[in-house]
Design an enzyme around this catalytic site. Sequence first.
Site, PDB file in Angstrom:
ATOM      1  N   ASP A 102       2.310   3.402  -7.679  1.00 28.17           N
ATOM      2  CA  ASP A 102       2.490   2.448  -6.588  1.00 28.17           C
ATOM      3  C   ASP A 102       1.373   2.670  -5.578  1.00 28.17           C
ATOM      4  O   ASP A 102       0.985   3.804  -5.305  1.00 28.17           O
ATOM      5  CB  ASP A 102       3.845   2.645  -5.904  1.00 28.17           C
ATOM      6  CG  ASP A 102       5.006   2.145  -6.754  1.00 28.17           C
ATOM      7  OD1 ASP A 102       4.791   1.274  -7.616  1.00 28.17           O
ATOM      8  OD2 ASP A 102       6.137   2.622  -6.545  1.00 28.17           O
ATOM      9  N   ASP A 136       5.589  -4.831  -9.624  1.00 29.11           N
ATOM     10  CA  ASP A 136       6.709  -5.064  -8.710  1.00 29.11           C
ATOM     11  C   ASP A 136       6.583  -6.436  -8.049  1.00 29.11           C
ATOM     12  O   ASP A 136       7.575  -7.164  -7.898  1.00 29.11           O
ATOM     13  CB  ASP A 136       6.756  -3.990  -7.623  1.00 29.11           C
ATOM     14  CG  ASP A 136       6.938  -2.590  -8.180  1.00 29.11           C
ATOM     15  OD1 ASP A 136       7.482  -2.439  -9.292  1.00 29.11           O
ATOM     16  OD2 ASP A 136       6.520  -1.635  -7.496  1.00 29.11           O
TER      17      ASP A 136
END
Length: 166
Positions: free
Chosen positions: A124, A142
Amino acid sequence: MSKPFMLRPFGLGLLVLMLALSADQVSKYWILYGLDLPNKGSIALLPFLNFTMVWNHAVTFGMFGGVGNAGRVVFSVVALAVACCLLVWMARTPSKLTAACVGAITGGAIGNVIDRVRYGAVVDFIHAHAFGWSWYVFNVADSAIVCAVCVLLVQNVLMGRQQQTT
């Protein structure tokens, strides 16, 4: 005469799946090896946006983060099972919009599974923040999942309204 494969809902869904998966994996590769974000930690891009390196060992919003190494296997198996179900939905829907959204969700899910298998955690790096408010750090997969789910919800609400008026 039948439509070319890519003009059918399933073909479009597969195309969107591959685009979402490719964009996710290319961006993560660049973050890790081109930009070398793990050694830099965080880079300010805009007053409200940073690239911040986070190794996510949990699932959405850090849920189930304390399950240890078994979580890597469990999360991957569950995500792949869901991806298989999504592929069935994508193959059966007559709607191009639904197929495209399901393709984006599936591509994002597979992208995060690849990370779990390859690195033991999801990469991330997108960090939005402003006026003392900070959102979770996320990635392209995401984003594809969340945006596609939002479109499916809006589509469902609008279809429900159409059915009520007829």
